[in-house]
Write a protein that holds these residues in place. Structure first.
Motif, PDB file in Angstrom:
ATOM      1  N   GLU A  32       0.797  -1.231   0.000  1.00  0.00           N
ATOM      2  CA  GLU A  32       0.000   0.000   0.000  1.00  0.00           C
ATOM      3  C   GLU A  32       0.828   1.279   0.000  1.00  0.00           C
ATOM      4  OE1 GLU A  32      -3.278  -0.258  -0.412  1.00  0.00           O
ATOM      5  OE2 GLU A  32      -3.031  -2.423  -0.381  1.00  0.00           O
ATOM      6  N   ALA A  33       2.136   1.164  -0.166  1.00  0.00           N
ATOM      7  CA  ALA A  33       3.005   2.332  -0.069  1.00  0.00           C
ATOM      8  C   ALA A  33       2.846   3.259  -1.275  1.00  0.00           C
ATOM      9  CB  ALA A  33       4.460   1.893   0.047  1.00  0.00           C
ATOM     10  N   LEU A  34       3.115   4.535  -1.038  1.00  0.00           N
ATOM     11  CA  LEU A  34       3.216   5.540  -2.090  1.00  0.00           C
ATOM     12  C   LEU A  34       4.700   5.664  -2.410  1.00  0.00           C
ATOM     13  CD1 LEU A  34       2.222   7.957  -3.816  1.00  0.00           C
ATOM     14  CD2 LEU A  34       2.481   9.369  -1.757  1.00  0.00           C
ATOM     15  N   HIS A  35       5.050   5.657  -3.699  1.00  0.00           N
ATOM     16  CA  HIS A  35       6.461   5.724  -4.094  1.00  0.00           C
ATOM     17  C   HIS A  35       6.793   7.085  -4.670  1.00  0.00           C
ATOM     18  CE1 HIS A  35       9.833   4.644  -7.030  1.00  0.00           C
ATOM     19  NE2 HIS A  35      10.349   4.671  -5.827  1.00  0.00           N
ATOM     20  N   ILE A  36       7.668   7.798  -3.973  1.00  0.00           N
ATOM     21  CA  ILE A  36       8.246   9.040  -4.493  1.00  0.00           C
ATOM     22  C   ILE A  36       9.726   9.011  -4.115  1.00  0.00           C
ATOM     23  CG2 ILE A  36       8.237  11.559  -4.489  1.00  0.00           C
ATOM     24  CD1 ILE A  36       5.330  11.505  -3.567  1.00  0.00           C
ATOM     25  N   PRO A  37      10.618   8.787  -5.080  1.00  0.00           N
ATOM     26  CA  PRO A  37      12.049   8.772  -4.757  1.00  0.00           C
ATOM     27  C   PRO A  37      12.483  10.065  -4.063  1.00  0.00           C
ATOM     28  CG  PRO A  37      11.691   7.958  -6.974  1.00  0.00           C
ATOM     29  CD  PRO A  37      10.375   8.528  -6.499  1.00  0.00           C
ATOM     30  N   LEU A  38      13.443   9.952  -3.164  1.00  0.00           N
ATOM     31  CA  LEU A  38      13.909  11.092  -2.380  1.00  0.00           C
ATOM     32  C   LEU A  38      14.202  12.309  -3.254  1.00  0.00           C
ATOM     33  CD1 LEU A  38      14.852  12.283   0.325  1.00  0.00           C
ATOM     34  CD2 LEU A  38      17.091  11.280  -0.125  1.00  0.00           C
ATOM     35  N   GLY A  39      14.915  12.127  -4.341  1.00  0.00           N
ATOM     36  CA  GLY A  39      15.269  13.247  -5.209  1.00  0.00           C
ATOM     37  C   GLY A  39      14.090  13.900  -5.903  1.00  0.00           C
ATOM     38  N   ASP A  40      12.965  13.205  -5.966  1.00  0.00           N
ATOM     39  CA  ASP A  40      11.770  13.737  -6.618  1.00  0.00           C
ATOM     40  C   ASP A  40      10.807  14.428  -5.658  1.00  0.00           C
ATOM     41  OD1 ASP A  40      12.810  12.547  -8.871  1.00  0.00           O
ATOM     42  OD2 ASP A  40      11.299  10.955  -8.995  1.00  0.00           O
ATOM     43  N   LEU A  41      11.060  14.324  -4.359  1.00  0.00           N
ATOM     44  CA  LEU A  41      10.112  14.866  -3.380  1.00  0.00           C
ATOM     45  C   LEU A  41       9.744  16.329  -3.615  1.00  0.00           C
ATOM     46  CD1 LEU A  41      10.882  13.384   0.143  1.00  0.00           C
ATOM     47  CD2 LEU A  41       8.751  13.247  -1.133  1.00  0.00           C
ATOM     48  N   PRO A  42      10.714  17.238  -3.772  1.00  0.00           N
ATOM     49  CA  PRO A  42      10.328  18.641  -3.943  1.00  0.00           C
ATOM     50  C   PRO A  42       9.406  18.870  -5.150  1.00  0.00           C
ATOM     51  CG  PRO A  42      12.652  18.490  -3.425  1.00  0.00           C
ATOM     52  CD  PRO A  42      12.163  17.075  -3.679  1.00  0.00           C
ATOM     53  N   ALA A  43       9.659  18.185  -6.239  1.00  0.00           N
ATOM     54  CA  ALA A  43       8.853  18.374  -7.450  1.00  0.00           C
ATOM     55  C   ALA A  43       7.476  17.714  -7.352  1.00  0.00           C
ATOM     56  CB  ALA A  43       9.604  17.832  -8.668  1.00  0.00           C
ATOM     57  N   ARG A  44       7.340  16.736  -6.453  1.00  0.00           N
ATOM     58  CA  ARG A  44       6.080  15.986  -6.363  1.00  0.00           C
ATOM     59  C   ARG A  44       5.361  16.218  -5.040  1.00  0.00           C
ATOM     60  NH1 ARG A  44       7.438   9.986  -8.181  1.00  0.00           N
ATOM     61  NH2 ARG A  44       5.216   9.786  -7.752  1.00  0.00           N
TER      62      ARG A  44
END
Length: 111
Positions: A32-44
């Protein structure tokens, strides 16, 4: 830094954010996890506003380093109440929690 062990995570209503890289996610992740890579966090960051705001977001990576940085950033930015998952997906797997793979027919694993 707010931190929780895998054994302390709620069994109901868990909001889990996985900040690992796409290859790590594909090999094995919490169902059930949401995937947002660390480097993409600010943009997403807008995706996080869609998460429930009545409970904390538990942030996980492989062992806890990247997720600690992500949780600190999220808390400092005031985006969500973020809690780092100590031991990351390695501990998740050791604790016997469910894993799924994006590779059809492959056994899920933590890279």
């Amino acid at each position: 830094m707010p931190t929780a062990s895998v054994s302390d995570l709620p069994s109901d209503g868990l909001v889990l954010l996985d900040v690992r890289e796409p290859d790590e996610w594909a090999a094995g992740h919490a169902p059930e996890a949401l995937h947002i890579p660390l480097g993409d966090l600010p943009a997403r960051i807008d995706e996080l506003s869609e998460l429930p705001d009545d409970r904390p977001v538990y942030v996980v990576c492989r062992t806890g380093g990247r997720s600690a940085r992500a949780a600190a950033w999220l808390n400092q930015a005031g985006v969500v109440e973020a809690i780092n998952v100590a031991g990351g997906m390695k501990s998740w797997h050791t604790e016997g929690r469910a894993l799924v793979s994006e590779h059809e027919g492959a056994e899920p694993e933590v890279l």
